[in-house]
Write an enzyme that holds these catalytic residues in place. Sequence first.
Site, PDB file in Angstrom:
ATOM      1  CB  CYS A  39     -19.054  -0.991 -15.477  1.00 24.01           C
ATOM      2  SG  CYS A  39     -19.254  -0.494 -13.749  1.00 24.01           S
TER       3      CYS A  39
ATOM      4  CD  GLU B 187      -2.921  -0.918  -0.069  1.00 22.36           C
ATOM      5  OE1 GLU B 187      -3.102   0.214  -0.562  1.00 22.36           O
ATOM      6  OE2 GLU B 187      -3.446  -1.943  -0.529  1.00 22.36           O
TER       7      GLU B 187
ATOM      8  CB  CYS C   8     -14.597   3.063 -13.187  1.00 22.84           C
ATOM      9  SG  CYS C   8     -15.626   4.532 -12.976  1.00 22.84           S
TER      10      CYS C   8
ATOM     11  CB  CYS D 218     -23.217   3.694 -12.949  1.00 26.17           C
ATOM     12  SG  CYS D 218     -22.175   5.134 -13.283  1.00 26.17           S
TER      13      CYS D 218
ATOM     14  CB  CYS E 169     -19.654   2.371 -19.528  1.00 27.64           C
ATOM     15  SG  CYS E 169     -19.060   3.957 -18.865  1.00 27.64           S
TER      16      CYS E 169
END
Length: 521
Positions: free
Chosen positions: A272, A106, A262, A278, A269
């Site tokens: 997705c 991270e 995205c 959305c 799209c």
Amino acid sequence: MKKPRAAVGSRCRKQASSQEGRERRALSSGQAKPSVPDGLTRRQEKVVLQTSVSPYHQFRDTAEVTVFRESLLSWYDREKRDLPWRRLAEDEVDLDRRAYAVWVSEVMLQQTQVATVIAYYTRWMQKWPTLQDLASASLEEVNQLWAGLGYYSRGRRLQEGARKVVEELGGHMPRTAESLQRLLPGVGRYTAGAIASIAYGQAAGVVDGNVVRVLCRVRVIGANPNSAFVSQQLWGLAQQLVDPARPGDFNQAIMELGATVCTPQHPLCSQCPVQSLCQAHQRVERAQLVASQNLPGSPDVEECAPNTGQCRLCAPPTEPWDQTLGVANFPRKASRRPPREECSATCVLEQPRALGGARILLVQRPNSGLLAGLWEFPSVTVEPSGQCQRKALLQELQSWAGPFPATRLQHLGQVVHTFSHIKLTYQVYGLALEGQAPVTIPPGARWLTREEFHTAAISTAMKKVFRVYEGQQPRTYKSPKRSQASVPSSRKKPSPGQQVLDSFFRPHIPTGAPTLNSVGQ
């Protein structure tokens, strides 16, 4: 289902790391959290925030949240990328080693592309597989392995955190997001939530740049996501959505969605998994329907309609919907301050005839500030105008290597390198010292062979400087951005004999004919 293409940008943590920095600064200065009056409990804070937000930007019910979770996790199970930190987190049974593996990934992924991080992460975990290994390493070793990854303070804070765990916490990582953020240096809300959810299974939501983009599109949030109010709403949505049964997978899934589907520009799209939920996509479809039927009026038949005043999550009236952008209207792009410009004169000082091979002088930067603890060529900060830079650099060089003739110092070109907040122009000089005996230097400096130089803890900017020096002849070093480095065009004129030969073989060009330089002008 067609697999999504490789990540366009990076699984970067720009939003998260900048937010964590703001939180640390606020805590250190004694500031209270914005938008929350003194004395409010966390439950009261939630009520205040909900009453000031239109339902248009929220999920309607638990059924909608459940569909979002199931659709996203089902897609993630099919399409997730095979990454080394994910394999370690899945296979490691020791909680401390698992949390450490997640922590390293991270921190490295903050503002850095996944493709770049993979090799660094693999080398790091091979060299320091446990917290104890990292705690016993030197800062020099950490900087050396981190060299080229950028944002060098990340590596230093990671080691500081490892030492605190080993020396003060009995070698055990804190077990909750709250204690991770409170006890470990450099760990903010995002990193704490990521470690707690992925390593420990705590239902802690996370918000990084990818999550911001997904949430702003799914709930059509057009206000500035960097503002305190909008940031609180995004964290609330992330906490509402995180799957308590698979929190680590859910958080990785929503970040994966932002990184691979995205994306900032040209989102996929059609691939997705939460397209049906959305609202930005629904708005695009309505606009297309209105345009195809030539209907008058606005296509926004389900727009946010707060009872009073301007909604604090909608885009301001000064930024209307741009039909050409589609869902990429969200999130709103925050204005950035241009980096401040600075200029430095730096010199590659070499002993080409030193016993055992040529040696290059490096000096160590201070332990705080930009590029803390890294090694570089002797440098001085100068005015961009260039006045007195040669004199200032000579004084700096002589403080390290003793007196030498000023005429040997040659200007070779320049390198422009942009850090996160500074655009630094390096005026590059070169100087070769005569003699074979090693020149005595004070502490904080050392002579390296060229082979040692390439493995030392030096920044990418210094590597660019060295490439200009290695060129020696008039040429331009091509860095990733155009016009980043250049060299003077008037160095080393040919001898008179060579000029005669060049004149004899040079083709005749009629007067007025375009030259090579004039064609592109």
